[in-house]
Scaffold this active site. Structure first.
Site, short mmCIF file in Angstrom:
data_model
loop_
_atom_site.label_atom_id
_atom_site.label_comp_id
_atom_site.label_asym_id
_atom_site.label_seq_id
_atom_site.Cartn_x
_atom_site.Cartn_y
_atom_site.Cartn_z
N CYS B 86 0.88 -1.17 -0.10
CA CYS B 86 0.07 0.19 0.12
C CYS B 86 0.93 1.20 0.07
CB CYS B 86 -0.85 0.10 1.29
SG CYS B 86 -1.88 -1.53 1.26
N CYS B 209 -13.97 0.49 5.32
CA CYS B 209 -13.24 0.09 4.48
C CYS B 209 -12.98 0.93 3.12
CB CYS B 209 -13.48 -1.31 4.02
SG CYS B 209 -14.02 -2.47 5.40
N SER B 210 -11.61 0.85 2.86
CA SER B 210 -11.28 1.97 1.40
C SER B 210 -11.87 0.98 0.34
CB SER B 210 -9.88 2.41 1.76
OG SER B 210 -8.92 1.30 1.73
N ILE B 212 -11.62 -0.76 -3.56
CA ILE B 212 -10.82 -1.66 -4.58
C ILE B 212 -10.99 -0.52 -5.49
CG2 ILE B 212 -10.81 -3.36 -6.20
CD1 ILE B 212 -11.24 -5.23 -3.82
N HIS B 335 -8.32 3.50 -3.08
CA HIS B 335 -7.13 3.30 -2.86
C HIS B 335 -6.27 2.55 -3.83
CE1 HIS B 335 -3.53 1.96 -0.66
NE2 HIS B 335 -3.92 1.16 -0.04
#
Ligand code: ZN
Lengths: 154, 387
Positions: B86, B209-210, B212, B335
């Site tokens: 990341c 949650c970030s 996909i 992200h």
């Protein structure tokens, strides 16, 4: 104008789970120098390596001590009973090969002075709490490989 | 060491894009070169490409030369790809910065790209399971959401942090991303939306949650003394820090005390010769709502365990103690792993220029920090920028 005819070519559409999507370690001594871990596991023992020189206990098992670089390590038992340190439940977004198990619990288990992640069997999320006592559980894959999980005693 | 400037940057829109990996590269590359004056691809002597998993997402390795080819760049000093999951883009920026600072490179591009949407999304989820120790952690189904779910659970257990407090982080970042035309999610959400969204791995819901994300971005780095040749308002890299404690879960003494972040932040501030109070904008790695809460604490904007209260009190909003993620964060913008840090840098540059929409503009910002974590939060990478 009619649709032109092309030569048809094939590629195999059905393959068995490729190695790159097989999460379990290769356990045989042909592939790894820590095959003893899996041999011990087959006997019901959860073990890891401890450095004979500096006493560093490593997880996962090693062939060289990361503290003092000694390669004189010994196998030690870390126990078969642990305590649940944290847990969750896989509800969505499971990797390939895990789909049939969803939902399943994953936890971090305190055992023998280590923090080990593991599948937690025999319970749903709502039935677990931090601090629960857990027992070692050993599972066997179709090809004979073994792996450890933990379970809530029934 | 030479002082280094970022003179320009360009990006794709992020999201589920009807575009291939190489389409994304070209879109971002064009935007990047068009953001500067007097510079053509042939002037670039070095290229570092942050890419986390192109081998698995698009079955392509050796990606730095591909980016060079598609952008017409002919590197003759340095070319490499950085993989730090990341934080792959942050690693690219740090290496490009180091290359220019040492004189190894004179015009360097730090580029980042990730194409994450695949025809079968289970395959994409699977890719994320070889980030932690695949044989000992990943094998248990441990990808990012379960790991950060357990981190959240421990934070709730140890400090009484609530799901409502975590939801507030997502509400804030979606508020700012609603004002960001590059963002994946441009809609405001409420605490109730977060709490009612589907559970991914309890206590984390979908909006904790970030996403996909497909996206690409690039920035151009040159010696500070040359910067005005290419841009009227460059920004400067004034400090950096990075720290890691292994990869497997067992390295942690505690899930909620991010020691490597404290080390990296301390080094970044020391090298920039500033204190935390000098920071006007913080683009931090909110891959999950709990991450941002722990980051308030580990950076030192609030006491350990007080992160939930910090957001409840509105402190990380513009006008509060520090503006945290006025870009919209990973939660709002998406992200695209390798591109994320580059996108943060570009938005900071736009902030310094006063070129972002009013509702998320941090007036007269002078100094900004960009932070990424990777893996099980066991690696932290930080760059500090000044106007
Ligand atoms: Zn040793």
């Amino acid at each position: 104008m009619s649709k032109p005819e092309f030569d048809k070519v094939k590629r195999p559409e059905t393959i068995k789970l490729p190695f790159m999507l097989d999460f379990y370690p290769l356990e045989d001594e042909k592939y790894t120098r820590i095959s003893q871990f899996f041999e011990n596991l087959k006997e019901g023992r959860l073990t890891t390596t401890k450095c004979k020189r500096c006493a560093k206990l490593s997880w996962p098992p090693r062939i060289v001590c990361p503290e003092c670089l000694s390669d004189e390590l010994e196998w030690v038992d870390i126990g078969t009973e642990g305590e649940l340190y944290a847990f969750t439940e896989m509800r969505l977004g499971a990797p390939l090969g895990f789909g049939q198990d969803v939902p399943f619990c994953i936890g971090i288990v305190k055992i023998g002075g280590l923090l080990i992640s593991a599948r937690i069997d025999n319970a749903r999320y709502d039935e677990l709490k931090i601090g629960d006592k857990l027992k070692l559980k050993i599972v066997e894959l179709e090809d004979g490989r073994v792996f450890y999980r933990f379970k809530k005693p029934s | 060491m030479r002082k280094v400037a970022i003179v320009g940057g360009g990006a794709t829109r992020c999201g589920k894009r009807k575009a291939s990996w190489r389409d994304l590269v070209q879109e971002a590359g064009k935007a990047m070169f068009e953001s500067v004056d007097n510079l053509s691809p042939k002037d670039v002597d070095s290229l570092i490409v942050g890419a986390a998993q192109p081998e698995r997402f698009v079955f392509q390795a050796h990606v730095a030369p591909m980016v060079a080819e598609y952008l017409g760049i002919t590197p003759r000093k340095v070319i490499a790809r950085t993989e730090l999951m990341c934080a792959s883009g942050q690693a690219a920026i740090r290496y490009a910065w180091a290359c220019v600072a040492t004189g190894l490179a004179d015009v360097a591009v730090a580029f980042g790209v990730e194409k994450m949407f695949m025809p079968d999304m289970a395959e994409a989820q699977t890719n994320m399971t070889c980030v932690l120790d695949r044989e000992w952690d990943g094998v248990n189904g441990l990808s990012a959401p379960p790991f950060f779910a357990m981190t959240a659970q421990r934070h709730m257990h140890e400090y009484g942090t609530t799901k409502d407090q975590m939801a507030l982080v997502s509400v804030k970042n979606h508020h700012y991303s609603s004002l960001n035309p590059f963002a994946q999610f441009q809609k405001e959400i409420t605490v109730e939306d977060v709490l009612k969204s589907v559970a991914i791995a309890p206590p984390l819901n979908l909006f904790d949650c970030s996403g996909i994300t497909d996206g690409a971005a690039g920035v151009i780095l040159v010696p500070a003394e040359d910067a005005k040749k290419y841009a009227d308002t460059p920004m400067y890299v004034i400090g950096s820090g990075q720290a890691s404690i292994g990869n497997a879960i067992n390295n942690f003494a505690s899930l909620t005390d991010w020691v490597p972040l404290k080390i990296a932040a301390k080094e970044a501030l020391r090298s920039a010769k500033i204190t935390l109070d000098n920071i006007d904008i913080a683009e931090v790695h909110d891959c999950f709502t709990i991450s941002e809460i722990i980051e308030y604490e580990a950076f030192g904007w609030c006491e350990k365990g007080e992160g939930g209260k910090f957001i409840e009190d509105g402190q990380p909003y513009i006008g509060g103690k520090v503006a945290v993620n006025p870009r919209g964060g990973l939660l709002g913008c998406g992200h695209p792993l390798g591109a994320t840090a580059i996108l943060q840098a570009i938005d900071i540059l736009q902030q310094f220029k006063g070129a972002v929409p009013k509702g998320r503009l941090v007036n007269d910002a002078e100094i900004a920090v960009a932070h990424n974590l990777s893996g099980a939060a066991n690696v932290h990478s930080i760059v500090i920028y000044s106007r």
